[in-house]
Structure formats: structure tokens, C-alpha cells
Design an enzyme around this catalytic site. Structure first.
Site, PDB file in Angstrom:
ATOM      1  N   ARG A 112       0.816  -1.215   0.000  1.00  9.86           N
ATOM      2  CA  ARG A 112       0.000   0.000   0.000  1.00  9.86           C
ATOM      3  C   ARG A 112       0.848   1.262   0.000  1.00  9.86           C
ATOM      4  NH1 ARG A 112      -3.375   1.621  -2.694  1.00  9.86           N
ATOM      5  NH2 ARG A 112      -4.169  -0.515  -2.535  1.00  9.86           N
ATOM      6  N   LYS A 147       1.962  24.522  -1.737  1.00  6.21           N
ATOM      7  CA  LYS A 147       0.610  23.974  -1.555  1.00  6.21           C
ATOM      8  C   LYS A 147       0.670  22.461  -1.721  1.00  6.21           C
ATOM      9  CE  LYS A 147      -1.526  28.264  -3.097  1.00  6.21           C
ATOM     10  NZ  LYS A 147      -2.320  28.950  -4.136  1.00  6.21           N
ATOM     11  N   LYS A 179       4.986  37.996   0.525  1.00  2.00           N
ATOM     12  CA  LYS A 179       3.692  37.960  -0.148  1.00  2.00           C
ATOM     13  C   LYS A 179       2.819  39.118   0.325  1.00  2.00           C
ATOM     14  CE  LYS A 179       2.361  34.257  -1.905  1.00  2.00           C
ATOM     15  NZ  LYS A 179       1.679  32.976  -2.215  1.00  2.00           N
ATOM     16  N   GLU A 212       6.131  39.850  -3.819  1.00  5.18           N
ATOM     17  CA  GLU A 212       4.875  39.745  -4.560  1.00  5.18           C
ATOM     18  C   GLU A 212       4.311  41.135  -4.813  1.00  5.18           C
ATOM     19  OE1 GLU A 212       1.767  36.715  -3.579  1.00  5.18           O
ATOM     20  OE2 GLU A 212       0.549  38.489  -3.163  1.00  5.18           O
ATOM     21  N   ASP A 234       1.234  38.875  -9.307  1.00  8.57           N
ATOM     22  CA  ASP A 234       0.155  38.036  -8.790  1.00  8.57           C
ATOM     23  C   ASP A 234      -1.203  38.415  -9.362  1.00  8.57           C
ATOM     24  OD1 ASP A 234      -0.734  35.935  -6.956  1.00  8.57           O
ATOM     25  OD2 ASP A 234      -1.745  37.554  -5.904  1.00  8.57           O
TER      26      ASP A 234
END
Length: 295
Positions: A112, A147, A179, A212, A234
Site C-alpha cells: 500500500r 501547496k 507575499k 509579490e 500576482d
């Protein structure tokens, strides 16, 4: 110990070490096996020996073969594994990736974890390769993001490399990205950059700095302040991206980010940006269908 695999060598990926991979595998096995694989221990004689092969039931780009070899070795060093296809191979339904032979209980215990890793990694590599193909004829390079799935980042970023993408920073520690929230909390573009430069000087660290920007005015503020390595553009539409790239004029590398899909990525690349980051590479990818079957 240094880098472990071919992709580390060519892509300069210091996170892919033998120690890191073995630590990941042992943690994953503790989660899955606990105090024993009681299904196998209860039903299969301890001395039973068998074999299995890993079958492809999908189409795409294969990833995770090298990791699978390490997993089988960690579960049982006496397992004999023969890889028939390599990471990065184009695969189709019916292909055989590898065969494994040895203690039946060991094969079942490893099954697995091998499949979970390879299915997920192959899905990411396939998605990455597809988006990369849409950048043909431009200079843009495809980046991943942070992410990622907690405790599975090492595999997901490895899969991006296998698919032909480029790793962005691995974590919060190896690059500074200022950011929108950093900028807002710091009081503006200039304040965020100058505070960062002071921090690096004070702590003796040498880390690349990316800022950013959300508007052309913020791009100009970043240019006026300087002391950075890359400007992130962005959620800018293509026309604004093109204008921003012209404004920056090669003084710093550029990265387009925010909501970019397979339907928009080619147009974004055509604006002249150096990098395009796509979080969906790791957070919204369908796994490929693989199975391990006795034979």
C-alpha cells in the site's frame, strides 16, 4: 550524505537526500503498520515466498520507481525487486513497472505504501508534463509551490521534477518570499524589503528574496527599492503581465502566479515572464491507477 538520485544531481535539490527519504518511509510505515501487519501475519505462513508485479491501469508519466525500491528495501532487505521502467517513462494501460519476489508477508506489508506514493507521484508528474508541453516556444519555466500535502512534500516536489517542472523553495527556510500579507503587515513594499535586508544582514543569512506585487504601482515600488532577486506578478491579466515585464526590463527575474490553468498558461507564458507557478500541480492532481498483483 549528499544527494541520492539522478534528479537531485541535475536539478540541485538538496532536500532529496537518502536520510530524508528513509525518514519519510519509516514515518509512513509506522503510520500504516503500527505494531504489525496482522492481516498478513494471520493468513500467510512466515516462510511463504511469492512474487508480484506492479501493473499500469492508466496513461501518463511514471514517477516513484526509485522511491518504491527504497520502500521495499526498508520493509525487507531480502526482497528482490526488478524495475522494468524508469521514473519519467511514458506509460500506458498494461505496462509492467516492476516485479518483486521474496517473503509474501513483506510484499503485502510494502504494497500500500508503494502504491500510495507511486500513484500520487505519477499523477503529479503527468500533470506537470502536460502543462510543460503548453509552454513550448516560450522561455517560461513551470514552478511548483508550497501547496503540498503535509509530510508528503518531499515526494510531491520530486514528482514535479520528474515531470519536467522546477522546484520553487522547499519550505519557509530556504528562500524569502514577501507575499501580500507580509507587505501589508510591514506597511508597504519598501518597508517589507528594507526590513528583510536588515534581517539578513543582522543574522548573517544569504537567502534569495522575492517580492509579490499586485499592481504596476507596486512593481515600480519594488524596482525603486531594489535589493531583491525576483518579482512575483500576482493575479495579473495577460495585458498587465506584459506591461509589467516590459517595466521590469530584465532587471529582476519575473514570476506569474495566481489562478493559472491549462487554458490560460500559454497566454501567460507568451507575455515574456521567466517563471509560472501553479499550485494545482500538487494540490489538485488526479492520481494514476496502478496496482500490485500476484503472479
Amino acid at each position: 550524505m549528499g544527494c541520492f538520485c539522478y534528479f537531485c544531481t541535475v536539478q540541485n535539490t538538496p532536500y532529496l537526500t537518502s536520510e530524508a527519504l528513509v525518514d519519510f518511509i519509516r514515518t509512513a510505515l509506522r503510520e500504516d503498520v503500527g505494531d504489525g501487519d496482522h492481516s498478513s501475519l494471520a493468513s500467510i505462513p512466515a516462510d511463504a515466498r511469492n512474487r508480484a508485479r506492479l501493473l499500469v491501469k492508466d496513461e501518463g508519466v511514471l514517477a516513484g520507481v526509485e522511491l518504491a525500491l527504497l520502500i521495499f528495501k526498508e520493509v525487507d532487505p531480502e526482497l528482490q525487486v526488478e524495475p522494468l521502467l524508469a521514473d519519467g517513462a511514458r506509460i500506458k494501460h498494461g505496462d509492467v513497472v516492476l516485479t518483486v519476489e521474496g517473503r509474501a508477508q513483506s510484499i503485502l506489508t510494502a504494497e500500500r505504501l508503494v502504491l500510495n506514493c507511486m500513484q500520487r507521484m505519477s499523477g503529479i508528474a503527468t500533470h506537470t508534463a502536460h502543462l510543460n508541453s503548453l509552454l513550448a516556444g516560450t522561455k517560461a519555466r513551470l514552478l511548483d509551490t508550497r501547496k503540498t500535502t503535509p509530510n508528503f512534500r518531499i515526494c510531491e516536489k520530486w514528482a514535479v521534477l520528474i515531470g519536467g517542472g522546477v522546484n520553487h523553495r522547499y519550505g519557509l527556510f530556504d528562500m524569502i518570499i514577501l507575499k501580500d500579507n507580509h507587505v501589508d503587515y510591514a506597511g508597504g513594499i519598501r518597508q517589507a524589503i528594507e526590513a528583510t535586508q536588515a534581517y539578513l544582514a543582522r543574522t548573517g543569512r544569504k537567502l534569495p528574496i522575492e517580492i509579490e506585487t499586485r499592481t504596476l504601482a507596486e512593481v515600480q515600488q519594488a524596482l525603486d527599492t531594489g535589493g531583491i532577486d525576483r518579482i512575483m506578478l500576482d493575479n495579473m491579466p495577460p495585458a498587465q503581465l506584459r506591461e509589467a515585464v516590459q517595466l521590469i526590463a530584465g532587471r529582476f527575474s519575473t514570476e506569474a502566479s495566481g489562478g493559472i490553468t491549462e487554458h490560460t498558461i500559454a497566454e501567460v507564458a507568451a507575455t515574456g515572464v521567466d517563471f509560472i507557478s501553479v499550485g494545482a500541480l500538487t494540490h489538485s492532481t488526479k492520481s494514476l491507477d496502478l496496482s500490485l498483483k500476484a503472479f
